[in-house]
Design an enzyme around this catalytic site. Structure first.
Site, PDB file in Angstrom:
ATOM      1  N   HIS A   1      65.119  72.224  21.343  1.00 50.25           N
ATOM      2  CA  HIS A   1      65.351  73.498  20.650  1.00 50.25           C
ATOM      3  C   HIS A   1      65.968  74.502  21.631  1.00 50.25           C
ATOM      4  CE1 HIS A   1      64.316  77.243  18.564  1.00 50.25           C
ATOM      5  NE2 HIS A   1      63.886  76.564  17.521  1.00 50.25           N
TER       6      HIS A   1
ATOM      7  N   ASP B   1      58.384  80.223   5.706  1.00 53.91           N
ATOM      8  CA  ASP B   1      57.414  81.072   6.406  1.00 53.91           C
ATOM      9  C   ASP B   1      57.939  81.703   7.689  1.00 53.91           C
ATOM     10  OD1 ASP B   1      57.637  78.852   8.008  1.00 53.91           O
ATOM     11  OD2 ASP B   1      55.740  77.968   7.371  1.00 53.91           O
TER      12      ASP B   1
ATOM     13  N   ARG C   1      55.728  78.349  18.533  1.00 57.84           N
ATOM     14  CA  ARG C   1      55.268  79.456  19.373  1.00 57.84           C
ATOM     15  C   ARG C   1      53.829  79.283  19.842  1.00 57.84           C
ATOM     16  NH1 ARG C   1      58.406  84.572  19.160  1.00 57.84           N
ATOM     17  NH2 ARG C   1      60.208  83.947  17.960  1.00 57.84           N
TER      18      ARG C   1
ATOM     19  N   HIS D   1      58.591  72.805  19.500  1.00 60.70           N
ATOM     20  CA  HIS D   1      59.141  74.158  19.645  1.00 60.70           C
ATOM     21  C   HIS D   1      58.203  75.295  19.230  1.00 60.70           C
ATOM     22  CE1 HIS D   1      59.663  73.618  15.290  1.00 60.70           C
ATOM     23  NE2 HIS D   1      59.692  74.935  15.227  1.00 60.70           N
TER      24      HIS D   1
ATOM     25  N   GLU E   1      53.611  81.981  11.232  1.00 59.44           N
ATOM     26  CA  GLU E   1      54.039  81.448   9.933  1.00 59.44           C
ATOM     27  C   GLU E   1      52.957  81.527   8.856  1.00 59.44           C
ATOM     28  OE1 GLU E   1      54.564  79.978  12.864  1.00 59.44           O
ATOM     29  OE2 GLU E   1      56.745  79.845  13.045  1.00 59.44           O
TER      30      GLU E   1
ATOM     31  N   GLU F   1      59.224  76.476  -1.287  1.00 57.79           N
ATOM     32  CA  GLU F   1      58.222  75.902  -0.368  1.00 57.79           C
ATOM     33  C   GLU F   1      57.008  76.831  -0.291  1.00 57.79           C
ATOM     34  OE1 GLU F   1      58.224  74.970   4.162  1.00 57.79           O
ATOM     35  OE2 GLU F   1      59.337  73.330   3.265  1.00 57.79           O
TER      36      GLU F   1
HETATM   37  C1  UD1 Z   1      61.688  79.999  14.112  1.00 58.43           C
HETATM   38  C2  UD1 Z   1      60.572  80.204  13.086  1.00 58.43           C
HETATM   39  C3  UD1 Z   1      59.724  78.952  12.977  1.00 58.43           C
HETATM   40  C4  UD1 Z   1      60.574  77.723  12.730  1.00 58.43           C
HETATM   41  C5  UD1 Z   1      61.684  77.637  13.751  1.00 58.43           C
HETATM   42  C6  UD1 Z   1      62.599  76.496  13.389  1.00 58.43           C
HETATM   43  C7  UD1 Z   1      59.761  82.522  13.037  1.00 58.43           C
HETATM   44  C8  UD1 Z   1      58.732  83.467  13.514  1.00 58.43           C
HETATM   45  N1  UD1 Z   1      59.685  81.276  13.526  1.00 58.43           N
HETATM   46  O1  UD1 Z   1      61.065  79.824  15.369  1.00 58.43           O
HETATM   47  O2  UD1 Z   1      58.814  79.100  11.907  1.00 58.43           O
HETATM   48  O3  UD1 Z   1      59.744  76.573  12.841  1.00 58.43           O
HETATM   49  O4  UD1 Z   1      62.448  78.856  13.739  1.00 58.43           O
HETATM   50  O5  UD1 Z   1      63.376  76.078  14.452  1.00 58.43           O
HETATM   51  O6  UD1 Z   1      60.605  82.894  12.268  1.00 58.43           O
HETATM   52  N2  UD1 Z   1      67.982  80.441  19.755  1.00 58.43           N
HETATM   53  C9  UD1 Z   1      69.276  80.282  20.221  1.00 58.43           C
HETATM   54  N3  UD1 Z   1      70.189  79.669  19.389  1.00 58.43           N
HETATM   55  C10 UD1 Z   1      69.875  79.215  18.154  1.00 58.43           C
HETATM   56  C11 UD1 Z   1      68.549  79.380  17.706  1.00 58.43           C
HETATM   57  C12 UD1 Z   1      67.616  80.013  18.508  1.00 58.43           C
HETATM   58  O7  UD1 Z   1      69.593  80.676  21.329  1.00 58.43           O
HETATM   59  O8  UD1 Z   1      70.731  78.675  17.439  1.00 58.43           O
HETATM   60  C13 UD1 Z   1      67.000  81.160  20.603  1.00 58.43           C
HETATM   61  C14 UD1 Z   1      66.839  82.620  20.161  1.00 58.43           C
HETATM   62  O9  UD1 Z   1      67.663  83.466  20.859  1.00 58.43           O
HETATM   63  C15 UD1 Z   1      65.398  82.926  20.453  1.00 58.43           C
HETATM   64  C16 UD1 Z   1      64.722  81.574  20.528  1.00 58.43           C
HETATM   65  O10 UD1 Z   1      65.732  80.588  20.389  1.00 58.43           O
HETATM   66  O11 UD1 Z   1      65.260  83.559  21.670  1.00 58.43           O
HETATM   67  C17 UD1 Z   1      63.662  81.412  19.473  1.00 58.43           C
HETATM   68  O12 UD1 Z   1      64.178  81.672  18.176  1.00 58.43           O
HETATM   69  P1  UD1 Z   1      63.303  82.408  17.049  1.00 58.43           P
HETATM   70  O13 UD1 Z   1      64.094  82.461  15.806  1.00 58.43           O
HETATM   71  O14 UD1 Z   1      62.758  83.676  17.600  1.00 58.43           O
HETATM   72  O15 UD1 Z   1      62.038  81.480  16.879  1.00 58.43           O
HETATM   73  P2  UD1 Z   1      61.863  79.925  16.733  1.00 58.43           P
HETATM   74  O16 UD1 Z   1      60.917  79.481  17.788  1.00 58.43           O
HETATM   75  O17 UD1 Z   1      63.180  79.259  16.634  1.00 58.43           O
HETATM   76  N1  UDP Z   2      66.463  69.040  13.013  1.00 51.60           N
HETATM   77  C1  UDP Z   2      67.815  68.846  13.308  1.00 51.60           C
HETATM   78  N2  UDP Z   2      68.199  68.719  14.613  1.00 51.60           N
HETATM   79  C2  UDP Z   2      67.311  68.763  15.633  1.00 51.60           C
HETATM   80  C3  UDP Z   2      65.934  68.982  15.328  1.00 51.60           C
HETATM   81  C4  UDP Z   2      65.562  69.131  14.010  1.00 51.60           C
HETATM   82  O1  UDP Z   2      68.638  68.781  12.405  1.00 51.60           O
HETATM   83  O2  UDP Z   2      67.717  68.623  16.792  1.00 51.60           O
HETATM   84  C5  UDP Z   2      66.060  69.179  11.610  1.00 51.60           C
HETATM   85  C6  UDP Z   2      64.950  68.277  11.147  1.00 51.60           C
HETATM   86  O3  UDP Z   2      65.433  67.037  10.681  1.00 51.60           O
HETATM   87  C7  UDP Z   2      64.313  69.090  10.039  1.00 51.60           C
HETATM   88  C8  UDP Z   2      64.471  70.521  10.524  1.00 51.60           C
HETATM   89  O4  UDP Z   2      65.535  70.491  11.468  1.00 51.60           O
HETATM   90  O5  UDP Z   2      65.011  68.969   8.824  1.00 51.60           O
HETATM   91  C9  UDP Z   2      63.211  70.998  11.161  1.00 51.60           C
HETATM   92  O6  UDP Z   2      63.477  72.142  11.882  1.00 51.60           O
HETATM   93  P1  UDP Z   2      62.508  72.691  13.002  1.00 51.60           P
HETATM   94  O7  UDP Z   2      61.733  71.582  13.600  1.00 51.60           O
HETATM   95  O8  UDP Z   2      63.355  73.520  13.895  1.00 51.60           O
HETATM   96  O9  UDP Z   2      61.582  73.688  12.183  1.00 51.60           O
HETATM   97  P2  UDP Z   2      60.243  73.526  11.334  1.00 51.60           P
HETATM   98  O10 UDP Z   2      60.460  72.472  10.296  1.00 51.60           O
HETATM   99  O11 UDP Z   2      59.154  73.183  12.297  1.00 51.60           O
HETATM  100  O12 UDP Z   2      60.033  74.885  10.763  1.00 51.60           O
END
Ligand code: UD1
Ligand code: UDP
Length: 383
Positions: A244, A99, A213, A211, A135, A121
């Site tokens: 995160h 999602d 939003r 983490h 999502e 999923e």
């Molecule tokens: C996204 C997904 C959410 C999921 C989450 C898992 C959407 C809308 N949301 O949210 O469903 O639960 O991923 O973690 O798609 N960033 C870094 N380095 C990284 C990863 C992220 O710097 O390796 C920073 C990005 O620059 C960004 C922020 O984290 O500014 C948020 O990342 P983003 O992908 O926009 O949304 P998530 O909150 O991670």
């Molecule tokens: N996870 C990980 N390292 C971390 C935090 C989470 O490997 O520091 C794994 C966790 O075990 C799970 C997945 O990431 O498999 C969940 O990701 P996240 O919580 O970012 O996203 P969501 O499941 O809420 O979409």
């Protein structure tokens, strides 16, 4: 000799990679399929860490991540990036997961190119447009676009039926349980030094992640305040929080939790470290979707830091409780788990409503059946 069907798997964030890499590996093993993998890199470091553990390189990398990216930027960059990939590959099927913005734009791009879409999923719902945001709408829109729907649970399948989606629906279990089966080991040694030093027998190690939003702002402040109160009130607690990389989450977590001797804010963990920490901790507090699926399989109680969940199965099984996002409620539920051994034991039993470790095989079988390469669809997952 049957022709090779091209299956293009698309993902971009950490959880999608954890749940899709085992499937890509299963598709790679099928001689009748040409399996290709495109990452959008909506996440960068957190995605690369997962790919390294599974040892699968992407065939295409859109490399779209930027700091503080907005939903519109992510969606439009993915959509445009996918155009070239789809033109080059000309896949027979595109698979997306879950999602996220990558999921929605991957499915939409495939639809624009008239390529069938398989949704892994599928069918999770809260029926609240704003939570989880965005999502809930991403998965509903992908449900409308998809031709094949791989549902982890019977409740997910029933959700799709409520929307009139009954064709191409398969009950497979969640691929995260397939992943979990390969990572957890009794003899595991952590790379993260603090995790080797912790006394898991005599201390109360609580694993935290947060983490989402919809929790940005006041809810996250309340959550962090509750966490600090828990650490202050219970000297036996060690709180481990891999934070995160989102700048919003980083700022909030450090502002409210820095400087406490038993609150350990650490970098995101590699997935095998995470799973093995989960297997050793006392309980989990999280707003993550994936952790709500993994921790029950490992027999760990979970307090969910959200108002709702699209994963009611483990709540019904008694291992997960919705704690909400108010400081007082979160504190008192955690306090109960720390002081009442019966309440703890009631929640700490292993349940597997989300899968049996064979979801990837079922999905790959269903894909082959869809292409006419098998006479029967896979047997549905039954918990
Ligand atoms: C996204 C997904 C959410 C999921 C989450 C898992 C959407 C809308 N949301 O949210 O469903 O639960 O991923 O973690 O798609 N960033 C870094 N380095 C990284 C990863 C992220 O710097 O390796 C920073 C990005 O620059 C960004 C922020 O984290 O500014 C948020 O990342 P983003 O992908 O926009 O949304 P998530 O909150 O991670
Ligand atoms: N996870 C990980 N390292 C971390 C935090 C989470 O490997 O520091 C794994 C966790 O075990 C799970 C997945 O990431 O498999 C969940 O990701 P996240 O919580 O970012 O996203 P969501 O499941 O809420 O979409």
């Amino acid at each position: 000799m049957s022709r090779e069907y091209k299956v293009l798997t698309v993902f971009g964030t950490r959880p999608e990679a954890i749940k899709m890499c085992p499937l890509v590996q299963e598709l790679d093993r099928r001689p009748s399929l040409h399996s290709l993998c495109c990452v959008t890199a909506q996440h960068r470091e957190m995605l690369d860490s997962v790919m390294a553990i599974f040892g699968r390189r992407a065939d295409f990398d859109l490399d779209i991540m930027e700091p503080r990216q907005t939903l519109s930027t992510i969606t439009s960059k993915c959509l445009l990036g996918m155009e070239g990939v789809l033109e080059e590959v000309q896949p027979d099927l595109v698979l997306v997961h879950g999602d996220t913005s990558t999921t929605f734009s991957g499915a939409l791009a495939a639809f624009y190119h008239k390529v069938p879409v398989g949704h892994v999923e599928a069918g999770l719902r809260t029926w609240d447009k704003w939570s989880p945001y965005p999502e809930e709408m991403n998965r509903r829109m992908v449900g409308a676009l998809a031709d094949l729907h791989f549902c982890p649970t019977a409740a997910n399948r029933d959700n799709l039926a409520r929307e009139g989606i009954t064709n191409g629906v398969f009950l497979t279990g969640n691929t995260v349980i397939d992943a979990l089966r390969t990572t957890v080991r009794d003899t595991f040694t952590f790379q993260e030094a603090i995790l080797n030093r912790l006394d898991y027998q005599n201390r109360r190690v609580i694993l935290v992640t947060c983490h989402r939003r919809e929790n940005y702002g006041q809810p996250m402040v309340q959550i962090m305040t509750a966490l600090r109160r828990i650490a202050d009130a219970f000297p036996e607690v060690e709180l481990i929080y891999p934070v995160h990389l989102s700048p919003v989450v980083q700022e909030t977590a450090h502002r409210y939790l820095d400087g406490h001797p038993r609150i350990h804010l650490i970098a995101p963990l590699a997935v095998d470290e995470m799973h093995n920490l989960m297997a050793r901790c006392y309980f989990v507090m999280t707003d993550s979707g994936g952790l709500q699926e993994e921790a029950p399989a490992l027999g760990k109680p979970v307090l969910v830091l959200r108002r709702e969940t699209e994963r009611p199965e483990a709540v019904r099984a008694g291992t997960v409780k919705l704690a909400g996002v108010e400081e007082e409620a979160i504190f008192s539920l955690a306090a109960r788990l720390l002081t009442d051994l019966t309440a703890y034991a009631d929640m700490a039993h292993a349940v597997n409503p989300y899968g049996d470790g064979h979801a990837c095989r079922r999905i790959a079988d269903a894909v082959e059946w869809y292409f006419g390469l098998r006479s029967q669809p896979p047997q549905p997952f039954s918990p």
